[in-house]
Design a protein around this motif. Structure first.
Motif, PDB file in Angstrom:
ATOM      1  N   GLY A  99       0.782  -1.221   0.000  1.00 38.91           N
ATOM      2  CA  GLY A  99       0.000   0.000   0.000  1.00 38.91           C
ATOM      3  C   GLY A  99       0.816   1.274   0.000  1.00 38.91           C
ATOM      4  O   GLY A  99       0.260   2.374   0.150  1.00 38.91           O
ATOM      5  N   LEU A 100       2.129   1.181  -0.161  1.00 37.39           N
ATOM      6  CA  LEU A 100       2.950   2.383  -0.206  1.00 37.39           C
ATOM      7  C   LEU A 100       2.630   3.142  -1.486  1.00 37.39           C
ATOM      8  O   LEU A 100       2.613   2.553  -2.568  1.00 37.39           O
ATOM      9  CB  LEU A 100       4.438   2.017  -0.181  1.00 37.39           C
ATOM     10  N   PRO A 101       2.345   4.452  -1.403  1.00 37.38           N
ATOM     11  CA  PRO A 101       2.036   5.207  -2.623  1.00 37.38           C
ATOM     12  C   PRO A 101       3.134   5.039  -3.665  1.00 37.38           C
ATOM     13  O   PRO A 101       4.326   5.212  -3.366  1.00 37.38           O
ATOM     14  CB  PRO A 101       1.951   6.652  -2.120  1.00 37.38           C
ATOM     15  N   ALA A 102       2.755   4.708  -4.887  1.00 42.45           N
ATOM     16  CA  ALA A 102       3.727   4.376  -5.927  1.00 42.45           C
ATOM     17  C   ALA A 102       4.664   5.544  -6.227  1.00 42.45           C
ATOM     18  O   ALA A 102       5.848   5.341  -6.517  1.00 42.45           O
ATOM     19  CB  ALA A 102       2.997   3.941  -7.193  1.00 42.45           C
ATOM     20  N   HIS A 103       4.148   6.780  -6.136  1.00 42.65           N
ATOM     21  CA  HIS A 103       4.993   7.918  -6.507  1.00 42.65           C
ATOM     22  C   HIS A 103       6.108   8.170  -5.492  1.00 42.65           C
ATOM     23  O   HIS A 103       7.087   8.840  -5.798  1.00 42.65           O
ATOM     24  CB  HIS A 103       4.140   9.177  -6.691  1.00 42.65           C
ATOM     25  N   TRP A 104       5.963   7.624  -4.272  1.00 43.59           N
ATOM     26  CA  TRP A 104       7.019   7.827  -3.280  1.00 43.59           C
ATOM     27  C   TRP A 104       8.347   7.264  -3.782  1.00 43.59           C
ATOM     28  O   TRP A 104       9.404   7.862  -3.584  1.00 43.59           O
ATOM     29  CB  TRP A 104       6.654   7.148  -1.955  1.00 43.59           C
ATOM     30  N   THR A 105       8.314   6.083  -4.381  1.00 43.53           N
ATOM     31  CA  THR A 105       9.549   5.415  -4.811  1.00 43.53           C
ATOM     32  C   THR A 105       9.710   5.435  -6.335  1.00 43.53           C
ATOM     33  O   THR A 105      10.494   4.667  -6.878  1.00 43.53           O
ATOM     34  CB  THR A 105       9.561   3.959  -4.307  1.00 43.53           C
ATOM     35  N   ALA A 106       8.995   6.329  -7.001  1.00 44.69           N
ATOM     36  CA  ALA A 106       9.039   6.358  -8.466  1.00 44.69           C
ATOM     37  C   ALA A 106      10.433   6.662  -8.999  1.00 44.69           C
ATOM     38  O   ALA A 106      10.797   6.214 -10.094  1.00 44.69           O
ATOM     39  CB  ALA A 106       8.038   7.389  -8.996  1.00 44.69           C
ATOM     40  N   ALA A 107      11.223   7.434  -8.247  1.00 48.34           N
ATOM     41  CA  ALA A 107      12.558   7.817  -8.721  1.00 48.34           C
ATOM     42  C   ALA A 107      13.663   6.902  -8.219  1.00 48.34           C
ATOM     43  O   ALA A 107      14.833   7.094  -8.556  1.00 48.34           O
ATOM     44  CB  ALA A 107      12.850   9.265  -8.301  1.00 48.34           C
ATOM     45  N   VAL A 108      13.305   5.895  -7.436  1.00 43.91           N
ATOM     46  CA  VAL A 108      14.314   5.015  -6.835  1.00 43.91           C
ATOM     47  C   VAL A 108      14.884   4.058  -7.876  1.00 43.91           C
ATOM     48  O   VAL A 108      14.141   3.465  -8.666  1.00 43.91           O
ATOM     49  CB  VAL A 108      13.685   4.224  -5.661  1.00 43.91           C
ATOM     50  N   ASP A 109      16.206   3.902  -7.877  1.00 40.40           N
ATOM     51  CA  ASP A 109      16.863   3.018  -8.842  1.00 40.40           C
ATOM     52  C   ASP A 109      16.960   1.576  -8.348  1.00 40.40           C
ATOM     53  O   ASP A 109      17.171   0.671  -9.144  1.00 40.40           O
ATOM     54  CB  ASP A 109      18.286   3.531  -9.130  1.00 40.40           C
ATOM     55  N   ALA A 110      16.835   1.348  -7.054  1.00 36.53           N
ATOM     56  CA  ALA A 110      17.014   0.006  -6.499  1.00 36.53           C
ATOM     57  C   ALA A 110      15.901  -0.938  -6.958  1.00 36.53           C
ATOM     58  O   ALA A 110      14.776  -0.515  -7.252  1.00 36.53           O
ATOM     59  CB  ALA A 110      17.042   0.077  -4.976  1.00 36.53           C
ATOM     60  N   ARG A 111      16.224  -2.212  -6.991  1.00 36.48           N
ATOM     61  CA  ARG A 111      15.243  -3.240  -7.336  1.00 36.48           C
ATOM     62  C   ARG A 111      14.188  -3.326  -6.233  1.00 36.48           C
ATOM     63  O   ARG A 111      14.505  -3.448  -5.060  1.00 36.48           O
ATOM     64  CB  ARG A 111      15.948  -4.594  -7.497  1.00 36.48           C
TER      65      ARG A 111
END
Length: 236
Positions: A99-111
């Motif tokens: 349920g974590l908002p998708a845009h929170w980690t949209a810029a994250v490069d990690a798998r």
């Protein structure tokens, strides 16, 4: 001889305790029951009065006192901040609650690794970082409370990875005191109370971190404004 001495010491201690109890109850009527005596429960709910910003500032100070690393950002800065924090950590993988908002980690490069019931403890320990929301944060104690909500996932995902990034919406998820936090929480849910990174001390008070959970806790105070829907989405 030693055993007899030990038994006498225990007996003497018990007798002293019981004697004190009897003295304390000497003036209590024999038929009186606990429910017969009203108890004043108007406990102090918070220590002092603060504005919302002062309460958030106190939370930040107490989190830092517990050796958590504190960051502040507005909503549009969160994706970039999370990318920076994970890159600085060298995280190749990040555990993400469903349920974590998708845009929170949209810029994250990690798998990205999903929070799955079938995942083993060994698999979760192998993940470099985890990003979660929280249910409520207590300013006076510098404590984060997770209750297994959609943006928090299962309890174990915040305990097994070595690096935990917890996002707290401010000011709406911050309360002054533990009594105020309890009013917001459902005791039937799996509550995890976090005050700083996991740590313990041995008999010589040598601090060791990472014994029962993440060695590194980073807290992002996310300044939320706008509509109630925007403030509610994805936090709990």
């Amino acid at each position: 001889m030693a055993a007899d001495s030990g038994r006498r010491a225990v007996s003497d201690g018990r007798d002293r305790v019981l004697a004190r109890v009897r003295r304390a109850l000497a003036d209590v009527p024999r038929g009186e029951r606990p429910g017969d005596v009203p108890v004043d429960r108007s406990y102090r709910r918070a220590h002092g009065e603060r504005t919302a910003e002062e309460t958030v500032a106190l939370l930040a100070a107490n989190l830092a006192e517990y050796r958590a690393v504190v960051h502040r950002t507005a909503q549009d800065g969160l994706p970039g901040l999370l990318r920076t924090l994970l890159a600085r950590r060298g995280a190749a993988s990040v555990l993400v609650p469903a349920g974590l908002p998708a845009h929170w980690t949209a810029a994250v490069d990690a798998r990205r690794v999903d929070d799955l019931a079938a995942s083993t403890a060994r698999e979760l320990e192998a993940v470099d970082s985890v990003v979660t929301g929280c249910a409520v944060a207590v300013a006076e104690t510098g404590t984060l409370v997770l209750d297994g909500g959609p943006a928090q996932g299962r309890r174990r995902i915040s305990l097994l990875p070595d690096h935990h990034v917890c996002v707290v919406r401010v000011p709406d998820q911050v309360v002054a005191s533990v009594p105020e936090a309890l009013e917001r929480l459902d005791p039937r849910r799996p509550l995890t109370w976090i005050s700083g990174p996991s740590a313990t001390s041995d008999i010589e008070l040598e601090r060791v971190e990472g014994v029962h959970g993440p060695r590194t806790l980073e807290v992002v105070l996310l300044e939320v404004s706008g509509t109630p829907d925007a403030a509610t989405h994805g936090g709990g």
